[in-house]
Motif scaffolding. Structure first.
Motif, mmCIF file in Angstrom:
data_model
loop_
_atom_site.group_PDB
_atom_site.id
_atom_site.type_symbol
_atom_site.label_atom_id
_atom_site.label_comp_id
_atom_site.label_asym_id
_atom_site.label_seq_id
_atom_site.Cartn_x
_atom_site.Cartn_y
_atom_site.Cartn_z
ATOM 1 N N THR A 21 -7.009 7.782 8.441
ATOM 2 C CA THR A 21 -5.872 8.555 7.938
ATOM 3 C C THR A 21 -5.462 8.053 6.555
ATOM 4 O O THR A 21 -5.713 6.891 6.208
ATOM 5 N N PRO A 22 -4.807 8.913 5.765
ATOM 6 C CA PRO A 22 -4.303 8.452 4.468
ATOM 7 C C PRO A 22 -3.366 7.260 4.594
ATOM 8 O O PRO A 22 -3.386 6.366 3.742
ATOM 9 N N ARG B 7 -3.443 4.830 6.810
ATOM 10 C CA ARG B 7 -4.208 3.601 7.027
ATOM 11 C C ARG B 7 -4.890 3.148 5.739
ATOM 12 O O ARG B 7 -4.970 1.950 5.443
ATOM 13 N N LEU B 8 -5.389 4.106 4.974
ATOM 14 C CA LEU B 8 -6.025 3.761 3.705
ATOM 15 C C LEU B 8 -5.011 3.202 2.705
ATOM 16 O O LEU B 8 -5.320 2.278 1.949
ATOM 17 N N MET B 9 -3.794 3.744 2.719
ATOM 18 C CA MET B 9 -2.742 3.212 1.848
ATOM 19 C C MET B 9 -2.417 1.776 2.218
ATOM 20 O O MET B 9 -2.264 0.905 1.350
ATOM 21 N N VAL B 10 -2.296 1.511 3.513
ATOM 22 C CA VAL B 10 -2.021 0.147 3.974
ATOM 23 C C VAL B 10 -3.169 -0.777 3.580
ATOM 24 O O VAL B 10 -2.956 -1.906 3.126
ATOM 25 N N ALA B 11 -4.393 -0.281 3.743
ATOM 26 C CA ALA B 11 -5.560 -1.088 3.397
ATOM 27 C C ALA B 11 -5.569 -1.435 1.916
ATOM 28 O O ALA B 11 -5.876 -2.571 1.531
ATOM 29 N N PHE B 12 -5.244 -0.478 1.081
ATOM 30 C CA PHE B 12 -5.308 -0.701 -0.368
ATOM 31 C C PHE B 12 -4.177 -1.604 -0.842
ATOM 32 O O PHE B 12 -4.414 -2.596 -1.548
ATOM 33 N N PHE B 13 -2.957 -1.264 -0.455
ATOM 34 C CA PHE B 13 -1.807 -1.986 -0.997
ATOM 35 C C PHE B 13 -1.453 -3.232 -0.194
ATOM 36 O O PHE B 13 -1.406 -4.335 -0.744
ATOM 37 N N VAL B 14 -1.229 -3.082 1.096
ATOM 38 C CA VAL B 14 -0.758 -4.218 1.894
ATOM 39 C C VAL B 14 -1.845 -5.271 2.039
ATOM 40 O O VAL B 14 -1.649 -6.446 1.706
ATOM 41 N N ALA B 15 -3.020 -4.848 2.543
ATOM 42 C CA ALA B 15 -4.105 -5.814 2.717
ATOM 43 C C ALA B 15 -4.544 -6.381 1.367
ATOM 44 O O ALA B 15 -4.845 -7.576 1.253
ATOM 45 N N GLY B 16 -4.576 -5.524 0.352
ATOM 46 C CA GLY B 16 -4.979 -5.992 -0.967
ATOM 47 C C GLY B 16 -4.030 -7.031 -1.530
ATOM 48 O O GLY B 16 -4.448 -8.089 -2.011
ATOM 49 N N VAL B 17 -2.728 -6.774 -1.454
ATOM 50 C CA VAL B 17 -1.739 -7.700 -2.005
ATOM 51 C C VAL B 17 -1.686 -8.990 -1.194
ATOM 52 O O VAL B 17 -1.683 -10.094 -1.749
ATOM 53 N N LEU B 18 -1.634 -8.863 0.146
ATOM 54 C CA LEU B 18 -1.571 -10.061 0.986
ATOM 55 C C LEU B 18 -2.826 -10.917 0.814
ATOM 56 O O LEU B 18 -2.753 -12.151 0.792
ATOM 57 N N GLY B 19 -3.978 -10.251 0.701
ATOM 58 C CA GLY B 19 -5.202 -10.990 0.461
ATOM 59 C C GLY B 19 -5.170 -11.725 -0.863
ATOM 60 O O GLY B 19 -5.590 -12.888 -0.958
ATOM 61 N N LEU B 20 -4.644 -11.086 -1.893
ATOM 62 C CA LEU B 20 -4.547 -11.709 -3.203
ATOM 63 C C LEU B 20 -3.601 -12.910 -3.169
ATOM 64 O O LEU B 20 -3.902 -13.972 -3.713
ATOM 65 N N LEU B 21 -2.465 -12.748 -2.503
ATOM 66 C CA LEU B 21 -1.508 -13.852 -2.408
ATOM 67 C C LEU B 21 -2.088 -15.028 -1.639
ATOM 68 O O LEU B 21 -1.970 -16.190 -2.045
#
Length: 276
Positions: free
Chosen positions: A74-75, A77-91
């Motif tokens: 779903t859009p 889930r993809l939004m969460v993957a891009f922003f949340v997972a991306g930011v938390l992974g970076l931090l």
């Protein structure tokens, strides 16, 4: 019938969504950056950084999704993957790299181990609760996590390079944004997509439930090695030729990066073609 034909013709004229996203985003980035250079107004710096850093990664997400052949993701889930997972992974990776990476002992390998691990954990968390696990969906979700990570990382590097001389330089900002935009499709997204493909293939073999197999850590190791080789390209080029030959060092570095990118894309394409 005429209404259906008109709608279909309109869709054809509009073209794929990824192309629209890229063209509109590119125009906005150019307009923002030109205005920044012309006015020297610092308030435009964040807009230029975000447009420049997110344009290609977001376009890549749209491109992969449109080629996913009826993906069930779903859009949201993809939004969460891009922003949340991306930011938390970076931090997480930023903190762990400061605490754990030895200063001289294979730093590129350590960075690869840490960053691919935190992206992989983010991917597995975002993938929880899916009704069906398809290899292509694993590639799409993994690529989205990686591209989100890469977008925020690129924004940080672009802003950092723009002030490395002690004063803001729009020229340095634009050159770094362009460099990051060119390499964006071939880095983090590709490496995390390999882990996503392995994880989803394993889940599919176990009744569409998350499960363990050695193919997952194997994919992780491959992603780490590609990541480390990519980061080591500059040092490798400098070690092979005279460091004073700047153009030759740069050309050799790009050659190394091209080889690493080609291997990564080839591996992802192999998994993408798996019949489900």
């Amino acid at each position: 019938m005429s209404l259906s034909l008109s709608s279909r013709a309109l869709a054809v004229r509009r073209g794929p969504a990824w192309r629209t996203v890229f063209v509109v985003g590119l125009l906005l980035w150019v307009a923002t950056t030109l205005t920044l250079v012309a006015t020297d107004d610092d308030i435009l710096v964040p807009a230029s950084v975000l447009f420049g850093s997110f344009l290609v990664p977001v376009t890549c997400v749209f491109w992969v999704v449109e080629h996913g052949h009826h993906t069930t993701l779903t859009p949201a889930r993809l939004m969460v993957a891009f922003f949340v997972a991306g930011v938390l992974g970076l931090l997480a990776s930023a903190a762990l790299e400061i605490w754990l990476v030895p200063s001289r002992v294979l730093p590129n390998l350590w960075v690869g181990l840490i960053e691919e691990a935190v992206k992989g954990v983010g991917l597995l968390l975002v993938a929880r609760g899916l009704a069906r696990y398809r290899v292509r969906d694993g590639i799409i979700l993994g690529a989205t996590v990686g591209l989100g990570f890469g977008a925020f990382e690129a924004a940080g590097y672009s802003l950092s390079y723009s002030v490395q001389s002690g004063a803001f330089s729009a020229r340095d900002l634009v050159s770094e944004e362009l460099l990051r935009a060119v390499i964006a499709p071939f880095g983090h997204g590709v490496w995390t997509a390999l882990v996503g493909a392995a994880a989803f293939a394993t889940a599919a073999r176990h009744g569409n439930r998350p499960a363990w197999s050695w193919s997952i850590p194997f994919a992780y190791v491959v992603a780490v090695l590609l990541h480390a080789a990519w980061d080591a390209s500059s040092n490798a080029a400098s070690a092979l030729v005279d460091a004073d030959a700047v153009m030759l060092v740069g050309a050799l570095q790009w050659l190394f990066m091209f080889v690493v990118a080609a291997i990564g894309v080839w591996l992802v394409r192999r998994r993408w073609r798996v019949v489900e």
